[in-house]
Design a protein around this motif. Sequence first.
Motif, PDB file in Angstrom:
ATOM      1  N   GLN A 110     154.428   7.151  30.996  1.00  0.00           N
ATOM      2  CA  GLN A 110     154.807   8.426  30.390  1.00  0.00           C
ATOM      3  C   GLN A 110     155.530   9.273  31.434  1.00  0.00           C
ATOM      4  O   GLN A 110     155.013   9.486  32.533  1.00  0.00           O
ATOM      5  CB  GLN A 110     153.575   9.184  29.886  1.00  0.00           C
ATOM      6  N   LEU A 111     156.720   9.718  31.075  1.00  0.00           N
ATOM      7  CA  LEU A 111     157.521  10.546  31.952  1.00  0.00           C
ATOM      8  C   LEU A 111     157.759  11.894  31.296  1.00  0.00           C
ATOM      9  O   LEU A 111     158.122  11.960  30.120  1.00  0.00           O
ATOM     10  CB  LEU A 111     158.864   9.869  32.244  1.00  0.00           C
ATOM     11  N   ARG A 112     157.548  12.949  32.061  1.00  0.00           N
ATOM     12  CA  ARG A 112     157.706  14.292  31.496  1.00  0.00           C
ATOM     13  C   ARG A 112     158.694  15.081  32.336  1.00  0.00           C
ATOM     14  O   ARG A 112     158.724  14.989  33.559  1.00  0.00           O
ATOM     15  CB  ARG A 112     156.346  15.007  31.460  1.00  0.00           C
ATOM     16  N   HIS A 113     159.514  15.881  31.636  1.00  0.00           N
ATOM     17  CA  HIS A 113     160.526  16.698  32.298  1.00  0.00           C
ATOM     18  C   HIS A 113     160.036  18.137  32.307  1.00  0.00           C
ATOM     19  O   HIS A 113     159.852  18.749  31.258  1.00  0.00           O
ATOM     20  CB  HIS A 113     161.852  16.599  31.538  1.00  0.00           C
ATOM     21  N   GLY A 114     159.813  18.662  33.501  1.00  0.00           N
ATOM     22  CA  GLY A 114     159.330  20.039  33.580  1.00  0.00           C
ATOM     23  C   GLY A 114     159.228  20.484  35.019  1.00  0.00           C
ATOM     24  O   GLY A 114     159.494  19.722  35.958  1.00  0.00           O
ATOM     25  N   ALA A 119     154.254  21.077  34.877  1.00  0.00           N
ATOM     26  CA  ALA A 119     154.274  19.841  34.106  1.00  0.00           C
ATOM     27  C   ALA A 119     153.250  18.837  34.600  1.00  0.00           C
ATOM     28  O   ALA A 119     153.002  17.841  33.968  1.00  0.00           O
ATOM     29  CB  ALA A 119     155.666  19.214  34.140  1.00  0.00           C
ATOM     30  N   GLY A 120     152.643  19.089  35.746  1.00  0.00           N
ATOM     31  CA  GLY A 120     151.631  18.185  36.270  1.00  0.00           C
ATOM     32  C   GLY A 120     151.335  18.551  37.701  1.00  0.00           C
ATOM     33  O   GLY A 120     151.951  19.438  38.284  1.00  0.00           O
ATOM     34  N   SER A 121     150.356  17.908  38.288  1.00  0.00           N
ATOM     35  CA  SER A 121     150.020  18.199  39.670  1.00  0.00           C
ATOM     36  C   SER A 121     151.119  17.675  40.577  1.00  0.00           C
ATOM     37  O   SER A 121     151.866  16.788  40.203  1.00  0.00           O
ATOM     38  CB  SER A 121     148.690  17.534  40.023  1.00  0.00           C
ATOM     39  N   PRO A 122     151.210  18.193  41.834  1.00  0.00           N
ATOM     40  CA  PRO A 122     152.237  17.693  42.734  1.00  0.00           C
ATOM     41  C   PRO A 122     152.166  16.191  42.931  1.00  0.00           C
ATOM     42  O   PRO A 122     153.170  15.540  43.138  1.00  0.00           O
ATOM     43  CB  PRO A 122     151.964  18.456  44.037  1.00  0.00           C
ATOM     44  N   SER A 123     150.964  15.612  42.846  1.00  0.00           N
ATOM     45  CA  SER A 123     150.826  14.175  43.065  1.00  0.00           C
ATOM     46  C   SER A 123     151.456  13.356  41.954  1.00  0.00           C
ATOM     47  O   SER A 123     151.623  12.156  42.088  1.00  0.00           O
ATOM     48  CB  SER A 123     149.344  13.807  43.187  1.00  0.00           C
ATOM     49  N   ALA A 124     151.829  14.010  40.845  1.00  0.00           N
ATOM     50  CA  ALA A 124     152.445  13.257  39.751  1.00  0.00           C
ATOM     51  C   ALA A 124     153.801  12.716  40.144  1.00  0.00           C
ATOM     52  O   ALA A 124     154.240  11.716  39.618  1.00  0.00           O
ATOM     53  CB  ALA A 124     152.587  14.149  38.511  1.00  0.00           C
ATOM     54  N   SER A 125     154.487  13.386  41.072  1.00  0.00           N
ATOM     55  CA  SER A 125     155.807  12.906  41.473  1.00  0.00           C
ATOM     56  C   SER A 125     155.869  12.526  42.946  1.00  0.00           C
ATOM     57  O   SER A 125     156.908  12.142  43.435  1.00  0.00           O
ATOM     58  CB  SER A 125     156.875  13.975  41.180  1.00  0.00           C
ATOM     59  N   MET A 146     158.630  13.568  36.058  1.00  0.00           N
ATOM     60  CA  MET A 146     157.395  13.179  36.735  1.00  0.00           C
ATOM     61  C   MET A 146     156.598  12.250  35.841  1.00  0.00           C
ATOM     62  O   MET A 146     156.717  12.297  34.612  1.00  0.00           O
ATOM     63  CB  MET A 146     156.559  14.417  37.055  1.00  0.00           C
ATOM     64  N   ALA A 147     155.784  11.420  36.459  1.00  0.00           N
ATOM     65  CA  ALA A 147     154.860  10.581  35.708  1.00  0.00           C
ATOM     66  C   ALA A 147     153.682  11.433  35.268  1.00  0.00           C
ATOM     67  O   ALA A 147     153.135  12.210  36.053  1.00  0.00           O
ATOM     68  CB  ALA A 147     154.383   9.416  36.555  1.00  0.00           C
ATOM     69  N   VAL A 148     153.285  11.285  33.998  1.00  0.00           N
ATOM     70  CA  VAL A 148     152.161  12.072  33.477  1.00  0.00           C
ATOM     71  C   VAL A 148     150.863  11.661  34.162  1.00  0.00           C
ATOM     72  O   VAL A 148     150.065  12.501  34.563  1.00  0.00           O
ATOM     73  CB  VAL A 148     152.054  11.898  31.955  1.00  0.00           C
ATOM     74  N   SER A 149     150.638  10.368  34.300  1.00  0.00           N
ATOM     75  CA  SER A 149     149.451   9.862  35.001  1.00  0.00           C
ATOM     76  C   SER A 149     149.948   8.984  36.139  1.00  0.00           C
ATOM     77  O   SER A 149     150.224   7.796  35.943  1.00  0.00           O
ATOM     78  CB  SER A 149     148.555   9.063  34.054  1.00  0.00           C
ATOM     79  N   ALA A 150     150.093   9.579  37.304  1.00  0.00           N
ATOM     80  CA  ALA A 150     150.683   8.868  38.425  1.00  0.00           C
ATOM     81  C   ALA A 150     149.690   7.887  39.039  1.00  0.00           C
ATOM     82  O   ALA A 150     148.496   8.146  39.092  1.00  0.00           O
ATOM     83  CB  ALA A 150     151.146   9.859  39.485  1.00  0.00           C
ATOM     84  N   THR A 151     150.203   6.758  39.482  1.00  0.00           N
ATOM     85  CA  THR A 151     149.403   5.790  40.218  1.00  0.00           C
ATOM     86  C   THR A 151     149.439   6.178  41.695  1.00  0.00           C
ATOM     87  O   THR A 151     150.527   6.357  42.255  1.00  0.00           O
ATOM     88  CB  THR A 151     149.969   4.374  40.046  1.00  0.00           C
ATOM     89  N   PRO A 152     148.300   6.345  42.332  1.00  0.00           N
ATOM     90  CA  PRO A 152     148.292   6.734  43.755  1.00  0.00           C
ATOM     91  C   PRO A 152     149.153   5.800  44.589  1.00  0.00           C
ATOM     92  O   PRO A 152     149.097   4.581  44.450  1.00  0.00           O
ATOM     93  CB  PRO A 152     146.805   6.629  44.126  1.00  0.00           C
ATOM     94  N   GLY A 153     149.979   6.399  45.429  1.00  0.00           N
ATOM     95  CA  GLY A 153     150.840   5.618  46.296  1.00  0.00           C
ATOM     96  C   GLY A 153     152.163   5.228  45.672  1.00  0.00           C
ATOM     97  O   GLY A 153     152.971   4.575  46.325  1.00  0.00           O
ATOM     98  N   HIS A 154     152.388   5.612  44.421  1.00  0.00           N
ATOM     99  CA  HIS A 154     153.654   5.292  43.757  1.00  0.00           C
ATOM    100  C   HIS A 154     154.385   6.584  43.414  1.00  0.00           C
ATOM    101  O   HIS A 154     153.806   7.506  42.835  1.00  0.00           O
ATOM    102  CB  HIS A 154     153.412   4.481  42.485  1.00  0.00           C
ATOM    103  N   GLU A 155     155.653   6.631  43.736  1.00  0.00           N
ATOM    104  CA  GLU A 155     156.455   7.826  43.503  1.00  0.00           C
ATOM    105  C   GLU A 155     157.527   7.548  42.454  1.00  0.00           C
ATOM    106  O   GLU A 155     158.164   6.497  42.463  1.00  0.00           O
ATOM    107  CB  GLU A 155     157.122   8.265  44.807  1.00  0.00           C
ATOM    108  N   ILE A 156     157.715   8.468  41.525  1.00  0.00           N
ATOM    109  CA  ILE A 156     158.784   8.388  40.538  1.00  0.00           C
ATOM    110  C   ILE A 156     160.071   8.928  41.158  1.00  0.00           C
ATOM    111  O   ILE A 156     160.075  10.009  41.747  1.00  0.00           O
ATOM    112  CB  ILE A 156     158.429   9.199  39.276  1.00  0.00           C
TER     113      ILE A 156
END
Length: 238
Positions: A110-114, A119-125, A146-156
């Motif tokens: 899930q990718l969100r534009h905001g 739009a999400g915590s800083p860790s989302a991107s 940004m990714a809505v549910s980011a995987t730790p260690g992965h950057e969009i």
Amino acid sequence: SQLAGLKRGLPVATSSEALKRFKIADTDFERRVQLSRAGKTLGTIFVGSASGEHKAYARALADRAAYNVGIASYDLPLEQSDWIDAGIASHDLASLGEIDISTDPHQSLQLRHGAASTAGSPSASQPAGTAGSASPAAAAGTPVWMAVSATPGHEIDPAKVDAMASDISSLQVQGALGQTPKPEWQMDHPGLSLTMKASKAGAPDVTWTLSKPSSDDYYVLKSSEYPWYFQVASTTGK
């Protein structure tokens, strides 16, 4: 508009031989255009050999004379792909607020534009532990992907998502394949599903389902906005 604006001057020929030579005879013609409404024929026009750029010899069904008119047979193509609005299924880039992606076998993102702050915590991107290195644009509240549910260690990478969004906004179809799916299209096992959510509240979601037919070199696209299944070029589908 071209047909409605056609004007005829003096006839250039009236013999049966000339009508055949100009390809506007009843049974020997380049194009026959029939106009109708509510099942009733309003008129028939024969368009034949070219007589100049965007010009051809033509006549109405009831007329036995040939005229030089401002339309040519190549202005009246016979392939569906020449008439369809190739951008009919594309999606407005400015209205995109979220893109949900799923593939077969099932994976999803899930990718969100905001704005990064809302739009999400800083860790989302950003990767875990790097929130302090957010870009100036994100820090200033400029909308980013940004990714809505980011995987730790992965950057969009927002630029890559922008490129994908641009592809969505410029999608071209080759034709309409009908309103009933065929088994060989494999629509029950789509390779890709995209759900696009608008940034404006109340606007409907739009879902694309994309599949690769078992034996043909193209892709089939179904958009929730339309009843038709569209043909998409293989390179576009990939």
